[in-house]
Design an enzyme around this catalytic site. Structure first.
Site, PDB file in Angstrom:
ATOM      1  N   LYS A 112      22.329 -18.464   9.983  1.00 59.43           N
ATOM      2  CA  LYS A 112      23.193 -17.652   9.113  1.00 59.43           C
ATOM      3  C   LYS A 112      22.776 -16.175   9.108  1.00 59.43           C
ATOM      4  CE  LYS A 112      22.322 -19.976   5.297  1.00 59.43           C
ATOM      5  NZ  LYS A 112      21.314 -20.955   5.755  1.00 59.43           N
TER       6      LYS A 112
ATOM      7  N   ARG B  26      24.271 -21.398  -3.369  1.00 55.22           N
ATOM      8  CA  ARG B  26      23.505 -22.561  -2.913  1.00 55.22           C
ATOM      9  C   ARG B  26      23.648 -23.746  -3.839  1.00 55.22           C
ATOM     10  NH1 ARG B  26      19.323 -19.505   0.209  1.00 55.22           N
ATOM     11  NH2 ARG B  26      18.031 -20.943   1.346  1.00 55.22           N
TER      12      ARG B  26
ATOM     13  N   ARG C 180      10.536 -20.260  14.034  1.00 55.49           N
ATOM     14  CA  ARG C 180      11.089 -18.995  13.558  1.00 55.49           C
ATOM     15  C   ARG C 180      10.031 -17.908  13.386  1.00 55.49           C
ATOM     16  NH1 ARG C 180      15.947 -19.307   9.265  1.00 55.49           N
ATOM     17  NH2 ARG C 180      14.385 -19.272   7.635  1.00 55.49           N
TER      18      ARG C 180
ATOM     19  N   ARG D 266       7.112 -16.887   8.453  1.00 55.90           N
ATOM     20  CA  ARG D 266       7.302 -16.839   7.005  1.00 55.90           C
ATOM     21  C   ARG D 266       6.603 -18.018   6.354  1.00 55.90           C
ATOM     22  NH1 ARG D 266      13.624 -16.172   5.837  1.00 55.90           N
ATOM     23  NH2 ARG D 266      13.247 -18.036   4.627  1.00 55.90           N
TER      24      ARG D 266
ATOM     25  N   ARG E 157      12.616 -27.593   1.858  1.00 55.60           N
ATOM     26  CA  ARG E 157      13.828 -26.753   1.880  1.00 55.60           C
ATOM     27  C   ARG E 157      15.017 -27.550   2.398  1.00 55.60           C
ATOM     28  NH1 ARG E 157      12.432 -22.094   5.488  1.00 55.60           N
ATOM     29  NH2 ARG E 157      14.368 -21.145   4.822  1.00 55.60           N
TER      30      ARG E 157
HETATM   31  P1  AMP Z   1      16.579 -17.937   2.529  1.00 57.75           P
HETATM   32  O1  AMP Z   1      15.991 -16.776   3.220  1.00 57.75           O
HETATM   33  O2  AMP Z   1      18.044 -17.754   2.215  1.00 57.75           O
HETATM   34  O3  AMP Z   1      16.312 -19.247   3.225  1.00 57.75           O
HETATM   35  O4  AMP Z   1      15.849 -18.038   1.092  1.00 57.75           O
HETATM   36  C1  AMP Z   1      14.461 -18.222   0.963  1.00 57.75           C
HETATM   37  C2  AMP Z   1      14.144 -18.871  -0.376  1.00 57.75           C
HETATM   38  O5  AMP Z   1      14.621 -18.034  -1.445  1.00 57.75           O
HETATM   39  C3  AMP Z   1      14.820 -20.210  -0.614  1.00 57.75           C
HETATM   40  O6  AMP Z   1      14.061 -21.276  -0.053  1.00 57.75           O
HETATM   41  C4  AMP Z   1      14.863 -20.262  -2.131  1.00 57.75           C
HETATM   42  O7  AMP Z   1      13.594 -20.571  -2.676  1.00 57.75           O
HETATM   43  C5  AMP Z   1      15.174 -18.816  -2.499  1.00 57.75           C
HETATM   44  N1  AMP Z   1      16.626 -18.550  -2.579  1.00 57.75           N
HETATM   45  C6  AMP Z   1      17.360 -17.708  -1.788  1.00 57.75           C
HETATM   46  N2  AMP Z   1      18.656 -17.695  -2.140  1.00 57.75           N
HETATM   47  C7  AMP Z   1      18.765 -18.571  -3.179  1.00 57.75           C
HETATM   48  C8  AMP Z   1      19.864 -19.029  -3.967  1.00 57.75           C
HETATM   49  N3  AMP Z   1      21.119 -18.586  -3.758  1.00 57.75           N
HETATM   50  N4  AMP Z   1      19.604 -19.934  -4.945  1.00 57.75           N
HETATM   51  C9  AMP Z   1      18.344 -20.388  -5.184  1.00 57.75           C
HETATM   52  N5  AMP Z   1      17.271 -20.022  -4.452  1.00 57.75           N
HETATM   53  C10 AMP Z   1      17.469 -19.111  -3.456  1.00 57.75           C
END
Ligand code: AMP
Length: 220
Positions: A17, A92, A131, A164, A175
């Site tokens: 994404k 989410r 990644r 990361r 996740r």
């Molecule tokens: P991402 O980079 O989008 O995978 O986000 C990394 C982490 O941030 C996720 O594993 C969640 O812990 C948190 N996070 C990001 N966006 C959201 C969201 N919309 N709702 C809840 N947690 C989020």
């Protein structure tokens, strides 16, 4: 610039994404809107939100809805949206999806276009575990599928790349569970509102990009 509506890239972590959001943003002058990037920035700046979010992010859990919805409301009210947003990693949960619908309605924005990028769980695992991430400009790479031009360094800003902390094996599994439990139900939510398109995530970055452009009717 032509005024266009916002799009939402729905899919599991690792589906691509972020990469696709960056490419679409460049090609169509849209604004990437990633809650993950915003939270990482808040953590870097050690803000109140950053400290609260860190507890969940380190465990691979979702940050509570009220924190995320508050953050999104604040950002959306401050950001000009002439070219449309590309939502990546938000919404989410069902509550977040409903909150976004309400916010777009209030701002008299066109209906959100949604593309669900589909990929098997085995491929998701492989992608997440390979990644690489630039902590400086937040660009994401993959050791095999999307390597940087110079090994270990970011193409855009030349800073060293890292893995990361939430891409470590035990966090990756958590996740994925959070995705299937809390985010996958959004597929039905957007199917019901009639604006969900499905795109196969198994292909080159360019192939998936082209499929997204067609699904989201971004040309013309
Ligand atoms: P991402 O980079 O989008 O995978 O986000 C990394 C982490 O941030 C996720 O594993 C969640 O812990 C948190 N996070 C990001 N966006 C959201 C969201 N919309 N709702 C809840 N947690 C989020």
């Amino acid at each position: 610039m032509k005024r266009r509506g916002s799009v939402y890239l729905l899919g599991a972590p690792g589906v691509g994404k972020g990469t696709q959001a960056d490419l679409l943003a460049k090609q169509y002058g849209m604004s990437p809107f990633s809650t993950g990037d915003m939270l990482r920035q808040a953590r870097k700046e050690n803000t109140d939100l950053g400290k609260k979010a860190a507890v969940y992010m380190e465990k691979g859990q979702l940050v509570p809805d009220e924190l995320i919805i508050g953050l999104v409301e604040q950002k959306l009210s401050k950001t000009e949206n002439q070219g449309g947003f590309i939502f990546d990693g938000f919404p989410r949960t069902l509550l977040q999806a409903q909150a976004l619908d309400d916010l777009l309605l209030k701002k008299k924005e066109p209906k959100l276009k949604v593309a669900f990028i589909e990929l098997s769980i085995e491929t998701l695992r492989e992608r997440l575990l390979g990644r690489l991430f630039c902590p400086n400009c937040q660009k994401t790479y993959h050791v095999k599928n999307y390597p940087p031009r110079r090994e270990g360094f970011c193409d855009s800003c030349n800073k060293p790349l890292i893995v990361r902390e939430d891409d470590r094996p035990e966090t990756v599994e958590r996740r994925l569970v959070a995705y299937f439990d809390q985010t996958a139900p959004l597929i039905d939510y957007y199917k019901k509102t009639g604006n969900l398109k499905v795109v196969n995530g198994l292909g080159t970055v360019e192939q998936v990009l082209n499929a997204l452009i067609i699904a989201l009717e971004l040309e013309g």
